[in-house]
Design an enzyme around this catalytic site. Structure first.
Site: not given
Ligand code: XMP
Length: 481
Positions: A310, A344, A390-393, A421, A475-476
């Protein structure tokens, strides 16, 4: 958490990576026992809270079949002609369930070449031979056709009616399995009292149904499948066709779902098809959620701009960090007893757990499934690694494909007017949908244990977030590669 957005005020918003879940006393003896059942809509139940996105690089029938077998659901995208989308839904509905209601048939006078074409087109191993009024006349198997030249007639190579084992209309799965096993046959045509074909049970389907599995199924034992529609042009005709193919849910999906046109289209769909289970999206505010529910939503899809492909937030400046959007929308939807889909931005298994603690009943995922064997498209090789597109619509490529689909002239001037977009990218091959789901659901089950929850309702009730500082986030998430 604020639920009213006032113009001119800055309010905080959190993404999944801004929080961790507080570890609580666990009452789960074995993580394997954690119950992951949930609701997609008020009426449609799933066994895992996972939906594959209605994107042309994610969900067609292969994906929908794979995810439903694992307990979730796939939503067939709408960027194809109505007839094809209808057929994709039909393929998913046919894939399982012990009774195939409309098996592919062929006439006895057809040629073997015609039969081969039908077999190939529909991905089946054989055909039922039916005559006038649907009378059962025989079965033509792959073996029968194997060494044929092609111009022979079906009636000369089929196994004729008198040598077929059949079941009666209304036969139970146990009885069907018994007949298949005792006669050592692969296919059991089901006939009515006039010997007309009313269905088919295959040995493979009977075995799968009897083996108590986790698949998400409808009342007839068939896999669940959803399909997307838009709000313009032929959307009513599309909805009609998809419901005729027995899609279990329709997803009315536009980028900015909180709009007058979405609301009026949703109302029109509900008026025309009162029994449809309708998901509407996307929104990211409580107001948007309430308006969609008032328009008839049986579930609300939440997410403005969190997706991997997106660019809405970059291009328009609009959006809500996804965890906050989920919390706001779920709070509003729960007042009406309507489930929310967190759509998403799921990058790690822990994000699924966070979305459910935030109030979502399910998550919709695109990028994590785009590199699987079951997504549409082909693998390409780059430096020895396999990738899939892989592409945004709302990407440029997807916009052009849509124009091509509508047979519109494509001239460079029009193309330069498009403001995408979404982006077009590629993702590495990551194996099968099953591998991805094993990691996602495994992570969810462990997360449930950390939150002291044995089911998703308890997970929502018990779960608490800790907001991270930049050092806490480092740290995470900054780990050895
Ligand atoms: P993930 O992060 O799982 O997200 O890849 C999938 C979701 O992304 C949305 N989507 C888009 N959003 N522009 C957008 O702003 C686009 O072109 C686009 N295409 C897909 C969609 O909600 C999907 O389920």
């Amino acid at each position: 958490m604020a639920t009213k957005i006032e113009t001119g005020k800055i309010i905080g918003g959190l993404s999944y990576n801004d929080v961790l879940l507080l570890p609580l006393k666990s009452k789960v003896a074995s993580r394997k026992d954690a119950d992951t059942r949930t609701y997609l809509t008020k009426k449609v139940k799933l066994n895992i809270p996972i939906i594959t996105a209605n994107m042309d690089s994610v969900t067609e029938s292969h994906m929908a079949i794979a995810i439903a077998r694992l307990g979730g659901i796939g939503i067939i995208h709408r960027f194809m002609h109505i007839e094809r989308q209808k057929e994709e839904v039909a393929k998913a509905k046919r894939a399982e369930g012990y009774l195939i209601e409309n098996p592919y048939t062929i006439r006895p006078e057809s040629t073997i070449n015609e039969a081969r074409e039908l077999v190939e087109k529909n991905g089946v191993s054989g055909l039922i031979v039916a005559g006038n009024g649907g009378k059962l006349l025989g079965i033509l198997s792959g073996r029968d056709m194997k060494f044929a030249a092609g111009n022979e007639r079906v009636r000369d190579l089929m196994t004729p009616r008198k040598r077929l084992v059949t079941g009666k209309k209304g036969i139970s799965i146990d009885k069907a399995a018994e007949l298949l096993a005792s006669h050592k046959v692969e296919k059991l045509p089901i006939v009515d009292s006039m010997d007309r074909l009313v269905g088919l049970v295959t040995a493979k389907d009977a075995e799968r149904v009897l083996k108590h599995d986790i698949a998400a199924k409808d009342g007839k034992g068939r896999l669940l499948v959803g399909a997307a529609i838009g709000i313009k042009g032929d959307y009513m005709e599309r909805a009609d066709a998809l419901l005729e193919a027995e899609a279990d849910v329709l997803v009315l999906d536009v980028a900015h779902g909180h709009s007058e046109s979405v609301i009026s289209s949703a109302k029109a769909i509900k008026r025309e098809f009162p029994s449809v289970q309708l998901v509407i999206g996307n929104v990211a505010t409580p107001e948007g959620t309430r308006d969609l529910i008032a328009a008839g939503a049986d579930a609300v899809k939440v997410g403005i701009g969190p997706g991997a492909a997106c660019s809405t937030r970059l291009v328009t400046g609009a959006g809500v960090p996804q965890l906050t959007a989920v919390i706001w929308c779920a709070e509003a939807a729960r007042e009406e007893g309507i489930p929310v889909i967190a759509d998403g931005g799921i990058r790690n298994p822990g994000d699924v757990t966070k979305a459910i603690v935030g109030g979502a009943s399910t998550v919709m995922i695109g990028s994590l499934f785009a590199g699987t064997d079951e997504s549409p498209g082909y693998f390409i090789q780059r430096k020895g690694i396999k990738y899939k597109a892989y592409r945004g619509m709302a990407s440029l490529g997807a916009n052009i494909s849509r124009k091509q689909l509508d047979n519109m002239d494509i001239n460079p001037e029009d193309i330069s007017q498009i403001v995408p977009e979404g982006v077009e990218s590629s993702v590495p091959h990551i194996g099968s949908v099953k591998d991805v789901v094993t990691q996602l659901v495994g992570g969810l089950r462990s997360g449930m244990s950390y939150c002291g929850a044995s089911n998703l309702q308890e997970l929502y009730k018990n779960g608490r977030f800790i907001q991270l500082t930049p050092l806490g986030a480092a740290e995470s998430y900054e780990k050895l590669q």
